[in-house]
Enzyme design. Structure first.
Site, PDB file in Angstrom:
ATOM      1  N   SER A 134      -7.500 -46.280   5.817  1.00 28.21           N
ATOM      2  CA  SER A 134      -8.413 -45.066   4.809  1.00 28.21           C
ATOM      3  C   SER A 134      -9.602 -45.072   5.165  1.00 28.21           C
ATOM      4  O   SER A 134     -10.225 -46.802   5.382  1.00 28.21           O
ATOM      5  CB  SER A 134      -8.473 -45.865   3.013  1.00 28.21           C
ATOM      6  OG  SER A 134      -8.885 -44.753   2.318  1.00 28.21           O
ATOM      7  N   LYS A 162     -11.996 -40.063   2.910  1.00 31.02           N
ATOM      8  CA  LYS A 162     -12.538 -40.234   1.772  1.00 31.02           C
ATOM      9  C   LYS A 162     -12.941 -39.004   1.464  1.00 31.02           C
ATOM     10  O   LYS A 162     -14.386 -38.766   2.602  1.00 31.02           O
ATOM     11  CB  LYS A 162     -13.194 -41.455   1.442  1.00 31.02           C
ATOM     12  CG  LYS A 162     -12.181 -42.555   1.538  1.00 31.02           C
ATOM     13  CD  LYS A 162     -11.447 -43.175   0.154  1.00 31.02           C
ATOM     14  CE  LYS A 162     -10.887 -44.057  -0.246  1.00 31.02           C
ATOM     15  NZ  LYS A 162     -10.585 -44.628  -1.642  1.00 31.02           N
ATOM     16  N   ASP A 188      -8.699 -38.593  -0.109  1.00 32.30           N
ATOM     17  CA  ASP A 188      -8.401 -39.165  -1.714  1.00 32.30           C
ATOM     18  C   ASP A 188      -9.887 -38.828  -2.194  1.00 32.30           C
ATOM     19  O   ASP A 188     -11.449 -39.416  -1.514  1.00 32.30           O
ATOM     20  CB  ASP A 188      -8.703 -41.256  -1.166  1.00 32.30           C
ATOM     21  CG  ASP A 188      -8.737 -41.492  -2.070  1.00 32.30           C
ATOM     22  OD1 ASP A 188      -8.274 -41.238  -3.253  1.00 32.30           O
ATOM     23  OD2 ASP A 188      -8.232 -42.601  -2.393  1.00 32.30           O
ATOM     24  N   GLU A 213      -5.460 -37.109  -3.075  1.00 27.36           N
ATOM     25  CA  GLU A 213      -5.045 -38.041  -4.072  1.00 27.36           C
ATOM     26  C   GLU A 213      -6.525 -37.850  -4.671  1.00 27.36           C
ATOM     27  O   GLU A 213      -7.292 -38.024  -4.852  1.00 27.36           O
ATOM     28  CB  GLU A 213      -4.916 -39.507  -3.378  1.00 27.36           C
ATOM     29  CG  GLU A 213      -4.634 -40.893  -3.955  1.00 27.36           C
ATOM     30  CD  GLU A 213      -4.700 -41.632  -3.481  1.00 27.36           C
ATOM     31  OE1 GLU A 213      -5.485 -41.937  -1.900  1.00 27.36           O
ATOM     32  OE2 GLU A 213      -5.068 -42.646  -3.509  1.00 27.36           O
ATOM     33  N   ASP A 238      -3.438 -41.740  -8.155  1.00 27.45           N
ATOM     34  CA  ASP A 238      -3.407 -43.060  -8.066  1.00 27.45           C
ATOM     35  C   ASP A 238      -3.945 -43.975  -9.256  1.00 27.45           C
ATOM     36  O   ASP A 238      -3.116 -44.212 -10.537  1.00 27.45           O
ATOM     37  CB  ASP A 238      -4.573 -43.240  -6.925  1.00 27.45           C
ATOM     38  CG  ASP A 238      -5.226 -44.321  -7.028  1.00 27.45           C
ATOM     39  OD1 ASP A 238      -4.394 -45.707  -7.654  1.00 27.45           O
ATOM     40  OD2 ASP A 238      -5.708 -45.158  -6.083  1.00 27.45           O
TER      41      ASP A 238
END
Ligand code: NPG
Length: 367
Positions: A134, A162, A188, A213, A238
């Site tokens: 990540s 991210k 994400d 996500e 998530d």
């Protein structure tokens, strides 16, 4: 099994670099560890709550408080195992990260007593798991490209970026252009968008992402279903999934076609396994998330990620992704994979000297 006592221990671990998400920046990991001591063994659980309630409502001091005030006193006196812990804690609402840490410590002790590895207990089908990484939000695109290049050189098989409003399409485009179409790439958002952003998020469809996500708020299951209809990129949940019941609702609504499983978020490995089984039965892919765990939490996650339904690489990175020195033997990447521990329980334990050096507080609760 009978528990003699439980230690709540706090350790402070510096991160190798700040980790920025849409909800904040982590520079150090203040971890709550739970150590369960029985007549024959001891077991470890790592609480994944952060110091601030920004990812979810839980936070480390709150988890320690609910453990000492309510959860530990509710444990049965005799015949304790992970299922008995789950039943005893069920009346208390929420606090899943605190419950997960306690249940995992008991499960670890139970499996060490019987000499069984966690991976085998859960039904793992592999001896090693492919690993993704990540990548936090960076100040500039060149900085991001350098970070991604470094992780790919280390062998990571999938990159997760991210994102947040204003830092989404351009970084994704830059990474896709620089590293090519074969790179397994996902994003994400940590709940940073609203349904009104659907036309903007649809621009990500051009980059052939594995998934997006948690684009919307945790409790926006219906709006996630609507968003999923408007995007070609698969929607993965998530924060929204705190139980198998939530996963069932998401699948029924069409709110997620992929689920990130984090045992801490869902109350422990027993519920994590139920979510895996449910998703597998529905043909929904799952992967194992991460919460910047030390080797203690990482070991258990790697065991879970070895189950057959984990068909996408997880955020099960090597120890050095986050820590210069881990509290256990470090997890080291081997050709993009981590080896599933084979020892009893979680299969690793903290090094006593390093544990002492990182410890900021400790309290013993007799049962
Ligand atoms: O590899 O352990 C890891 C971290 C992976 O991105 C990661 N975790 O939202 O999934 C997330 C995120 C996170 C970071 C969550 C910090 C909470 C705090």
């Amino acid at each position: 099994m009978k528990i003699n006592g439980i230690e709540l221990r706090r350790i402070a671990m510096p991160l190798v670099a700040p980790f920025r998400t849409s909800f904040g920046t982590e520079t150090a990991r203040d971890v709550l560890l739970v150590r369960v001591v029985t007549g024959e063994a001891e077991g470890w659980g790592e609480c994944v709550a952060m110091d601030l309630p920004l990812y979810s409502s839980e936070y480390a001091d709150g988890a320690a408080d609910v453990l000492r005030r309510f959860l530990i006193p509710a444990l049965p006196q005799d015949d304790v195992d992970a299922y008995a812990v789950e039943r005893a804690l069920e009346p208390f609402k929420g606090h899943r990260m605190a419950k997960a840490a306690l249940q995992t410590a008991v499960l670890d002790a139970q499996l060490r007593e019987s000499g069984q590895p966690l991976a085998r207990y859960l039904g793992a089908s592999r001896g090693r798991v492919p690993c993704g990484v990540s990548v936090g939000i960076m100040d500039s695109i060149p900085e991001l490209l350098d970070a991604v290049a470094g992780y790919l050189a280390e062998g990571y098989v999938r990159i997760k970026l991210k994102i947040e409003p204003g830092r989404d399409v351009a970084p994704v485009r830059a990474v896709r252009e620089r590293f090519g179409d074969d790179l397994l790439l996902q994003v994400d958002a940590n709940a940073a968008y609203t349904l009104a952003d659907a036309p903007h998020l649809a621009k990500l469809d051009a980059f052939d992402l594995l998934l997006i996500e948690q684009p919307l708020a945790d409790d926006d299951m219906v709006q996630h279903a609507e968003l999923a209809r408007r995007l070609r990129t698969p929607v993965c949940l998530d924060e929204s999934i705190e139980s198998a019941a939530h996963a069932a609702a998401a699948i029924t609504l069409g709110a997620a076609s992929i689920v990130n499983i984090k045992p801490g978020r869902v109350g422990g490995y027993l519920e994590a396994k139920r979510i895996h089984d449910l998703c597998r039965a529905h043909g929904v892919a799952v992967w194992c998330g991460g919460m910047l765990e030390t080797g203690i939490g990482r070991a258990a996650n790697v065991a879970l990620a070895a189950l057959p339904g984990f068909t996408l690489p997880g955020d099960t990175s090597a120890s050095r992704r986050y820590f210069a020195e881990d509290v256990t033997e470090p997890f080291v990447l081997d050709d993009g994979h981590l080896t599933v521990p084979t020892g009893p329980g979680i299969g690793t334990e903290p090094d006593q000297d390093r544990l002492r050096a990182f410890t900021t507080a400790s309290e013993w609760i007799s049962i």
